[in-house]
Motif scaffolding. Structure first.
Motif, PDB file in Angstrom:
ATOM      1  N   ASN A  18       0.780  -1.243   0.000  1.00  0.00           N
ATOM      2  CA  ASN A  18       0.000   0.000   0.000  1.00  0.00           C
ATOM      3  C   ASN A  18       0.809   1.290   0.000  1.00  0.00           C
ATOM      4  O   ASN A  18       0.273   2.361  -0.205  1.00  0.00           O
ATOM      5  N   MET A  76       0.001   6.567   5.989  1.00  0.00           N
ATOM      6  CA  MET A  76      -1.216   7.058   6.613  1.00  0.00           C
ATOM      7  C   MET A  76      -0.932   7.687   7.970  1.00  0.00           C
ATOM      8  O   MET A  76      -1.589   8.638   8.359  1.00  0.00           O
ATOM      9  N   GLN A 118      -9.220   6.310   2.826  1.00  0.00           N
ATOM     10  CA  GLN A 118      -9.274   4.858   2.995  1.00  0.00           C
ATOM     11  C   GLN A 118     -10.039   4.198   1.845  1.00  0.00           C
ATOM     12  O   GLN A 118      -9.626   3.170   1.328  1.00  0.00           O
ATOM     13  N   ARG A 137      -0.477   4.809  -1.568  1.00  0.00           N
ATOM     14  CA  ARG A 137      -0.694   5.956  -0.690  1.00  0.00           C
ATOM     15  C   ARG A 137       0.121   7.151  -1.143  1.00  0.00           C
ATOM     16  O   ARG A 137      -0.350   8.282  -1.119  1.00  0.00           O
ATOM     17  N   ILE A 157      -8.050   4.262  -1.423  1.00  0.00           N
ATOM     18  CA  ILE A 157      -6.963   3.292  -1.420  1.00  0.00           C
ATOM     19  C   ILE A 157      -7.490   1.875  -1.589  1.00  0.00           C
ATOM     20  O   ILE A 157      -6.943   1.076  -2.345  1.00  0.00           O
TER      21      ILE A 157
END
Ligand SMILES: Nc1nc2c(ncn2[C@@H]2O[C@H](COP(=O)(O)OP(=O)(O)OP(=O)(O)O)[C@@H](O)[C@H]2O)c(=O)[nH]1
Ligand SMILES: [Zn+2]
Length: 386
Positions: free
Chosen positions: A140, A280, A330, A144, A333
């Motif tokens: 991720n 994040m 969120q 991100r 993603i």
């Protein structure tokens, strides 16, 4: 006007500018027009902030570089800002105004209180997200970072480095292309000089690129290849002999031979996202901390008892809008991770980007304009924090 997609910064470098400006620093016909669209009384020329020093700004103008004091009103200028230049009472040149930014990289960009946002750099066209092949891709993290890159208003470009490390390269390149979700990917090896020209082709002519990536990703090495000389000390040099190689580490814009401008801004390069455990965390660390304090580990933050998030929203310590931003990020993603069809991803990104650009930016600009008007009306001078 909002033209932050990068491509909008047209390639033509005119020799008949509407305002005299610094050609080597990305002053294209489109930028000249942008100045024309944002006139400033008393201004005699255009400039660009090349570097931010403690008390002064290094500004590129048509006839060279000037060290100028900060403008007296408005937001503090940052590297990459376009500024109007004009004479002060003594006849010396000064910065009269900072033009609205087409893109910006900032910390805490999603925070409720936009005044808490620290802008690190402005007006880049391309955000080069540097991914080295010699380490595993963290889940991720790329997505991100790409979301944040899109959110800056610039166009992301994934730059794979160290492709000469062939035994691992193929695997990583494949994964990156999948994870990059439609963003263009170029593969480079600074060691062999491969991919450097192709990389330049992906940047709009006269455009500005900033490189983001984790420590050791090969940013300095790439910069040296792009510039064709040593401007950064690389990892190798750092651990050994500095002599003769380390020429500058200060943040600045570096004009390349082909008209591209390299934004080499050390504070920006890591951009928090990479150096934090998790991207994040950097942007929404407090929110995640709150969520971790809910009674149930799988709390949906709706009507569950003992929900720390709801409580914080109720007492006002977590602004509702910020919570919504977090949920939105969120969702974006998660959606990205689910997509595998490249064409769909591309369309999705374009749409998303447009959305960010047209809604987010114009909102921010509107806020800024209101603030400017207020400042002007009140004749207030905001205190400098640096
Ligand atoms: N094999 C190979 N090694 C590379 C390449 N590019 C960079 N390296 C090596 O990777 C290491 C880190 O490179 P740097 O350019 O210092 O990385 P950086 O991203 O600038 O790192 P920070 O300054 O910490 O942010 C150095 O030892 C480089 O020699 C490449 O194309 N191939
Ligand atoms: Zn909860």
């Amino acid at each position: 006007m909002n033209t932050s997609s990068g491509n909008a910064l047209d390639s033509t470098i005119t020799q008949q500018p509407t305002a005299d400006g610094p050609f080597g620093f990305g002053y294209t016909a489109a930028v000249a027009q942008y100045f024309k669209d944002h006139p400033c009384p008393g201004a005699t020329g255009a400039g660009r902030v090349v570097r931010v020093d403690r008390n002064l700004l290094l500004v590129a103008v048509a006839d060279g570089l000037l060290h100028l004091p900060y403008p007296l009103t408005g937001e503090p200028a940052v590297t990459g800002d376009w500024v109007w230049i004009g004479p002060n009472r003594a006849g010396d040149r000064q910065i009269l105004a900072v033009l609205p930014r087409r893109s910006e990289l900032s910390r805490k960009r999603a925070f409720e209180d936009s005044s808490a946002e620290q802008v690190l750099a402005a007006n880049m066209d391309t955000v080069g997200v540097v991914v080295p092949v010699d380490r595993p891709l963290t889940h991720n993290r790329l997505e991100r970072t790409l979301v944040a890159a899109w959110d800056s208003g610039a166009t992301p470009l994934v730059i794979i480095t160290k492709a000469d490390l062939a035994q691992v390269a193929d695997d990583v390149v494949g994964k990156v292309i999948l994870q990059a979700a439609g963003v263009e990917v170029v593969t480079t090896s600074a060691e062999h000089g491969d991919g450097i020209d192709e990389l330049l082709v992906h940047i709009p002519a006269g455009g500005t690129i900033v490189l983001l990536g984790p420590s050791g990703a090969g940013k300095s090495t790439l910069i040296n290849s792009l510039v064709g000389r040593e401007v950064q000390h690389t990892g190798e040099v750092r651990s050994g002999d500095f002599k003769g190689k380390h020429t500058t580490t200060s943040r600045e814009l570096v004009p390349l031979a082909n008209g591209t401008v390299l934004m080499d801004t050390p504070g920006v390069r890591g951009f928090g996202l990479f150096d934090a455990e998790d991207g994040m965390d950097e942007m929404f660390g407090d929110v995640e901390e709150l969520a971790a304090r809910c009674r149930f580990a799988d709390c949906g933050h709706g009507n569950e008892p003992g929900c720390a998030v709801r409580e914080a929203i109720d007492v006002g310590s977590l602004p509702e809008r910020r919570w919504q931003s977090y949920l939105k990020m969120q969702r974006e993603i998660a959606a990205l991770a689910r997509r595998s069809d490249v064409a769909a991803q591309r369309a999705y990104y374009r749409e998303w980007h447009q959305k960010v650009v047209s809604v987010g930016k114009s909102q921010r600009w509107a806020e800024r304009e209101v603030a400017e008007k207020r400042d002007q009306a009140g004749g207030k001078r905001r205190k400098r924090t640096r």
